[in-house]
Design a protein around this motif. Sequence first.
Motif, PDB file in Angstrom:
ATOM      1  N   UNK A 197       0.840  -1.203   0.000  1.00  0.00           N
ATOM      2  CA  UNK A 197       0.000   0.000   0.000  1.00  0.00           C
ATOM      3  C   UNK A 197       0.870   1.246   0.000  1.00  0.00           C
ATOM      4  N   UNK A 198       1.936   1.225   0.792  1.00  0.00           N
ATOM      5  CA  UNK A 198       2.861   2.362   0.827  1.00  0.00           C
ATOM      6  C   UNK A 198       3.491   2.594  -0.543  1.00  0.00           C
ATOM      7  N   UNK A 199       3.790   1.517  -1.259  1.00  0.00           N
ATOM      8  CA  UNK A 199       4.386   1.643  -2.586  1.00  0.00           C
ATOM      9  C   UNK A 199       3.418   2.306  -3.562  1.00  0.00           C
ATOM     10  N   UNK A 200       2.132   1.941  -3.487  1.00  0.00           N
ATOM     11  CA  UNK A 200       1.116   2.585  -4.328  1.00  0.00           C
ATOM     12  C   UNK A 200       1.028   4.066  -3.988  1.00  0.00           C
ATOM     13  N   UNK A 201       0.952   4.360  -2.702  1.00  0.00           N
ATOM     14  CA  UNK A 201       0.853   5.741  -2.236  1.00  0.00           C
ATOM     15  C   UNK A 201       2.040   6.557  -2.744  1.00  0.00           C
ATOM     16  N   UNK A 202       3.232   6.019  -2.628  1.00  0.00           N
ATOM     17  CA  UNK A 202       4.435   6.732  -3.052  1.00  0.00           C
ATOM     18  C   UNK A 202       4.435   6.997  -4.551  1.00  0.00           C
ATOM     19  N   UNK A 203       3.960   6.039  -5.335  1.00  0.00           N
ATOM     20  CA  UNK A 203       3.933   6.223  -6.785  1.00  0.00           C
ATOM     21  C   UNK A 203       2.952   7.322  -7.178  1.00  0.00           C
ATOM     22  N   UNK A 204       1.793   7.367  -6.514  1.00  0.00           N
ATOM     23  CA  UNK A 204       0.827   8.437  -6.789  1.00  0.00           C
ATOM     24  C   UNK A 204       1.419   9.790  -6.416  1.00  0.00           C
ATOM     25  N   UNK A 205       2.075   9.866  -5.272  1.00  0.00           N
ATOM     26  CA  UNK A 205       2.676  11.135  -4.852  1.00  0.00           C
ATOM     27  C   UNK A 205       3.781  11.564  -5.810  1.00  0.00           C
ATOM     28  N   UNK A 206       4.531  10.616  -6.337  1.00  0.00           N
ATOM     29  CA  UNK A 206       5.565  10.951  -7.311  1.00  0.00           C
ATOM     30  C   UNK A 206       4.949  11.567  -8.560  1.00  0.00           C
ATOM     31  N   UNK A 207       3.884  10.944  -9.052  1.00  0.00           N
ATOM     32  CA  UNK A 207       3.230  11.475 -10.242  1.00  0.00           C
ATOM     33  C   UNK A 207       2.585  12.838  -9.966  1.00  0.00           C
ATOM     34  N   UNK A 208       2.057  13.011  -8.760  1.00  0.00           N
ATOM     35  CA  UNK A 208       1.462  14.302  -8.392  1.00  0.00           C
ATOM     36  C   UNK A 208       2.533  15.397  -8.370  1.00  0.00           C
ATOM     37  N   UNK A 209       3.708  15.061  -7.839  1.00  0.00           N
ATOM     38  CA  UNK A 209       4.803  16.036  -7.800  1.00  0.00           C
ATOM     39  C   UNK A 209       5.262  16.400  -9.206  1.00  0.00           C
ATOM     40  N   UNK A 210       5.325  15.421 -10.090  1.00  0.00           N
ATOM     41  CA  UNK A 210       5.712  15.704 -11.472  1.00  0.00           C
ATOM     42  C   UNK A 210       4.697  16.620 -12.142  1.00  0.00           C
ATOM     43  N   UNK A 211       3.415  16.391 -11.844  1.00  0.00           N
ATOM     44  CA  UNK A 211       2.377  17.242 -12.423  1.00  0.00           C
ATOM     45  C   UNK A 211       2.491  18.676 -11.913  1.00  0.00           C
ATOM     46  N   UNK A 212       2.797  18.844 -10.619  1.00  0.00           N
ATOM     47  CA  UNK A 212       2.954  20.197 -10.062  1.00  0.00           C
ATOM     48  C   UNK A 212       4.136  20.916 -10.686  1.00  0.00           C
ATOM     49  N   UNK A 213       5.142  20.134 -11.096  1.00  0.00           N
ATOM     50  CA  UNK A 213       6.330  20.721 -11.723  1.00  0.00           C
ATOM     51  C   UNK A 213       6.171  20.866 -13.229  1.00  0.00           C
ATOM     52  N   UNK A 214       4.924  20.706 -13.688  1.00  0.00           N
ATOM     53  CA  UNK A 214       4.595  20.862 -15.111  1.00  0.00           C
ATOM     54  C   UNK A 214       5.314  19.856 -16.002  1.00  0.00           C
ATOM     55  N   UNK A 215       5.665  18.712 -15.448  1.00  0.00           N
ATOM     56  CA  UNK A 215       6.254  17.664 -16.273  1.00  0.00           C
ATOM     57  C   UNK A 215       5.175  17.082 -17.179  1.00  0.00           C
ATOM     58  N   UNK A 216       5.478  16.936 -18.433  1.00  0.00           N
ATOM     59  CA  UNK A 216       4.511  16.387 -19.373  1.00  0.00           C
ATOM     60  C   UNK A 216       4.158  14.958 -19.001  1.00  0.00           C
ATOM     61  N   UNK A 217       2.875  14.574 -19.135  1.00  0.00           N
ATOM     62  CA  UNK A 217       2.500  13.182 -18.866  1.00  0.00           C
ATOM     63  C   UNK A 217       3.273  12.194 -19.727  1.00  0.00           C
ATOM     64  N   UNK A 218       3.791  12.665 -20.885  1.00  0.00           N
ATOM     65  CA  UNK A 218       4.517  11.768 -21.786  1.00  0.00           C
ATOM     66  C   UNK A 218       6.020  11.767 -21.511  1.00  0.00           C
ATOM     67  N   UNK A 219       6.446  12.445 -20.429  1.00  0.00           N
ATOM     68  CA  UNK A 219       7.870  12.490 -20.125  1.00  0.00           C
ATOM     69  C   UNK A 219       8.401  11.148 -19.652  1.00  0.00           C
ATOM     70  N   UNK A 220       7.550  10.330 -19.069  1.00  0.00           N
ATOM     71  CA  UNK A 220       7.968   9.023 -18.575  1.00  0.00           C
ATOM     72  C   UNK A 220       7.671   7.936 -19.598  1.00  0.00           C
ATOM     73  N   UNK A 221       8.271   6.776 -19.391  1.00  0.00           N
ATOM     74  CA  UNK A 221       8.007   5.624 -20.255  1.00  0.00           C
ATOM     75  C   UNK A 221       6.520   5.289 -20.254  1.00  0.00           C
TER      76      UNK A 221
END
Length: 241
Positions: A197-221
């Motif tokens: 569960x912690x791993x899921x939570x961390x992955x969502x928070x990582x994606x949320x941080x990337x979105x706040x930094x205006x990282x394009x959704x297509x920046x990752x694999x």
Amino acid sequence: MHAERLRRRSVVDTVAVATYESEPIRELRAQFERIAADAVYAVPMCTAHTHETIRDIPAALSYVAGDVRYCEPLGQSPAVTEAIEERGAALARPSDDVSLILVGFGSSSKPYHRQTVDYHAARLREQSEYGEVLTCYLLQNPTVECVRYNTTKTRSVAVPVFLARSEATERRIPDELELARGGIEYADPYGAHGRITDAVHAEVEKQRALARNDASPTASFEGRLTETHRPVATDGEGGQR
């Protein structure tokens, strides 16, 4: 279980579970079309990428109307390493005379499962007290059926690097480990372990941080997968949304 824990944490506004049997696009389309949210974090609940997570699930996610952030599988998370170590320690306390065996699915064509198992093996060699940490696979070398002969310690514990129980974890791996001969304890997949569960939570928070930094959704694999994979007419599921 993981969804309920995440709801209690208020990680996001809503947490939904989407499951399929064999055809992700056909089976998930209607559910995905009903999702009404501006942002959607889609987490594949598996250890490593497969053909389905690379092609079919990204194509199915094209039916979600909102901004989709497709997350990585959970495999290469430090939290998962801890879950694996705890599964093993419950059966054989880590010590210099105990071998820890990590059992993966493997693939003859894609590196993702092997990379995941190797990642956890390297971390466990550094941070655990097991005398040795070995890896083996169902579909590639070193094979599960040979790992018994590669151990050098007096006792062994094998942990399947799988999220959930399956035919592989319940029958194939025990048979190939020859558990009836003794000498190897066999742990459960990490399943509902709290660190997953912690791993899921961390992955969502990582994606949320990337979105706040205006990282394009297509920046990752994973983001590029959702951008490039769409249902096609030959699937019977093509056409415009």
